[in-house]
Design a protein around this motif. Structure first.
Motif, short mmCIF file in Angstrom:
data_model
loop_
_atom_site.label_atom_id
_atom_site.label_comp_id
_atom_site.label_asym_id
_atom_site.label_seq_id
_atom_site.Cartn_x
_atom_site.Cartn_y
_atom_site.Cartn_z
N ALA A 308 -39.25 -26.79 18.00
CA ALA A 308 -39.12 -26.96 16.53
C ALA A 308 -37.68 -26.87 15.91
CB ALA A 308 -39.95 -25.59 15.97
N GLY A 309 -37.82 -27.00 14.62
CA GLY A 309 -36.57 -26.87 13.89
C GLY A 309 -35.56 -28.52 13.47
N ASP A 310 -34.58 -28.12 12.52
CA ASP A 310 -34.01 -29.45 12.26
C ASP A 310 -32.50 -29.25 12.78
OD1 ASP A 310 -36.21 -30.52 11.20
OD2 ASP A 310 -35.78 -29.31 9.26
N ILE A 311 -31.83 -30.25 13.19
CA ILE A 311 -30.36 -30.49 13.29
C ILE A 311 -29.95 -31.41 12.28
CG2 ILE A 311 -28.52 -30.86 14.93
CD1 ILE A 311 -30.53 -29.96 17.00
N VAL A 312 -28.98 -31.37 11.54
CA VAL A 312 -28.68 -32.03 10.59
C VAL A 312 -27.07 -32.09 10.55
CG1 VAL A 312 -28.27 -32.78 7.99
CG2 VAL A 312 -30.57 -31.59 8.88
N LEU A 313 -26.58 -33.36 10.84
CA LEU A 313 -25.24 -33.66 11.09
C LEU A 313 -24.46 -34.66 9.87
CD1 LEU A 313 -22.56 -33.09 12.66
CD2 LEU A 313 -23.04 -35.19 13.98
N LYS A 314 -23.94 -34.11 8.76
CA LYS A 314 -23.32 -34.90 7.99
C LYS A 314 -24.49 -35.50 6.98
CE LYS A 314 -18.92 -36.34 9.86
NZ LYS A 314 -18.10 -37.50 10.23
N GLY A 315 -25.43 -34.45 6.80
CA GLY A 315 -26.64 -34.71 6.03
C GLY A 315 -27.81 -35.77 6.62
N LYS A 316 -27.34 -35.99 7.75
CA LYS A 316 -28.41 -37.12 8.63
C LYS A 316 -29.17 -36.03 9.60
CE LYS A 316 -28.73 -40.93 11.49
NZ LYS A 316 -28.00 -42.22 12.25
N LYS A 317 -30.42 -36.05 9.39
CA LYS A 317 -31.26 -35.45 10.55
C LYS A 317 -31.23 -36.14 11.85
CE LYS A 317 -35.82 -33.52 11.02
NZ LYS A 317 -37.01 -33.27 10.60
#
Length: 494
Positions: A308-317
């Protein structure tokens, strides 16, 4: 009183001196620390003592009787045992805990002898119980944690009734409680008249348990003293050949926009993690052994699946299914077990440093460009090697770690993750690694620094996240954090 002596030990590799007439001794019933920066010659000296290398000149004796040590078997026959730092090279992964502990007995059994497995398991259980270790003796070693593997090696070495035991960075993978138990075991061995050679980069434990200290530098013995007659500043000065005024060279960097945003990530041991890393920021993730730090790093690197959960780098999932997905997105990891996961030990320094950047579209490598890039990185990272073609597995631990870091520096990555980057690394190499990490932050990269060394995290991090039982339970600013406060939350305090 029995005494082991090494006199005038000389060793060179391809004409390059590694040891220059080294004298060293250890007495029965004492703990003698052997210290030195990476490349000082400690490992080479101990490999000669254990029969892995042959000396070019010099002698080894016990109570004045000359020894002929041509192999590890010869060393064991003379009562010299070693608990190695690189545990995976000394254990057989597909055998059980019991088989690894009693390996020498099983190997020496005659072909007609019947192996009585209940007796083997019972004997191994008795050994572990005596040491206070809690590991299933039927468990396969490849399924054991790093700290369990270290304890298995300690049990194996001490069960052989050795006269002299070498401990090479034995506390590196252990928790505080396991360290204290190890020190009790060493005290028991000392009381029984066993001589202990103790190699560690953790100076506080040297002063806690060692009777004497010998310091090496540049292949020579430069100082031997009673522990009670010296202090840490003097030891560091002898190790480096100069004073070490700033252990943590922290550089102030102006932080920018958020790079990495993690929300509600779960998977395996990780029960919940929320964090943010900004441009130029070093975020320390700290906790006791087993808190879930390594597991969180692996989730963020795509090495393990998240539930579960979200990983976002520079606004991109991101959707990370493999480490390649993470690297392609701009997230890289220097893992805890560098020899197993961070470097190719049977490849050259040059190949290791170029592997992340130089393969062509057809899978070929441009060797001239590879050599140029490798030589540039060797200078930038400070790798001590006679030649870029040398196998990286032959380098000292700190130089191997520099290679594991260096291979990522020419990638276009935004987030650099370090999992226990200074484990088993000497104090001089630690400073080099801190500077490398500081330079990354100065270049607007984001850094996640996972460690159970509280002092390190306090020295290098801008912000500190404390993990306990798989969760990030507290965030601390650099100004408010103390070792006592970190320990409070890492131990379950609320």
């Amino acid at each position: 009183m029995s005494i082991l002596q090494m006199k005038g030990i000389v060793k060179a590799f391809s004409g390059v001196p590694a040891l220059r007439g080294v004298d060293f001794e250890v007495k029965a019933g004492e703990v003698h620390a052997l210290l030195g920066a990476n490349g000082a010659g400690k490992s080479t000296l101990m490999k000669i003592l254990t029969g892995a290398y042959q000396t070019d000149e010099g002698s080894i004796s016990i109570d004045g009787e000359q020894l002929q040590i041509h192999s590890p078997q010869d060393a064991k026959a003379q009562g010299v045992q070693c608990v190695y730092q690189e545990v995976d090279t000394a254990l057989i992964p597909y055998l059980s805990v019991a088989e690894n502990i009693l390996l020498d007995q099983l190997v020496q059994a005659k072909g007609t002898d019947l192996i009585r497995w209940p007796r083997i398991y019972s004997q191994a259980e008795d050994i572990l119980r005596e040491f206070g270790f809690s590991i299933s003796v039927k468990k396969q070693v490849e399924a054991c944690t790093l700290s369990e593997k270290q304890l298995i090696l300690i049990a194996r070495a001490t069960v052989q009734k050795a006269k002299f035991v070498i401990f090479d960075e034995p506390t590196a993978p252990l928790s505080n409680r396991e360290c204290e138990r190890l020190f009790q075991i060493i005290a028991q061995l000392k009381q029984a008249g066993v001589g202990i050679i103790y190699i560690s980069h953790r100076l506080p434990e040297i002063f806690q348990i060692c009777d004497r200290i010998t310091i090496m530098r540049d292949g020579q013995r430069v100082h031997t003293t009673e522990t009670a007659a010296t202090d840490m500043d003097e030891v560091i000065s002898h190790m480096l050949g100069k004073s070490f005024a700033e252990e943590f060279p922290k550089v102030d960097v102006e932080m920018g926009e958020p790079l990495l945003e993690v929300a509600g990530v779960k998977g395996g041991k990780v029960r919940g993690a929320d964090l943010t890393v900004r441009e130029g920021e070093i975020v320390g993730v700290v906790g006791l052994v087993g808190a879930g730090k390594t597991e969180l790093a692996r989730l963020l690197f795509g090495a393990d699946p998240s539930d579960a959960g979200d990983i976002v780098l520079k606004g991109k999932k991101l959707h990370l299914r493999t480490p390649k997905d993470a690297v392609d997105a701009g997230i890289v990891l220097v893992p805890e077990e560098r020899r197993k996961e961070g470097i190719f030990v049977e490849e050259s320094v040059k190949r290791n440093l170029s592997v992340a950047t130089l393969s062509s579209a057809f899978g070929f490598v441009r060797h001239s460009l590879e050599a140029l890039q490798a030589n540039d990185l060797i200078k930038r990272v400070g790798v001590k090697t006679a030649d870029s073609s040398l196998l990286v597995g032959l380098l000292s631990g700190g130089n191997q770690q520099k290679v594991a870091i260096g291979k990522w520096l020419d990638t276009d990555s935004s987030i650099f993750m370090f999992d226990e980057p200074t484990k088993g690394v000497d104090i001089g190499a630690k400073s080099d690694i801190y500077r490398l990490i500081g330079n990354l932050a100065a270049n607007k990269k984001g850094v996640l620094y996972f460690s159970c060394e509280f002092a390190e995290v306090l020295g290098i991090a801008d912000r500190i996240l404390v993990m306990c039982e798989g969760r990030i339970v507290k965030e601390l600013d650099r100004e408010q954090a103390t070792q006592e406060l970190i320990m409070y939350y890492a131990s379950g305090g609320e």
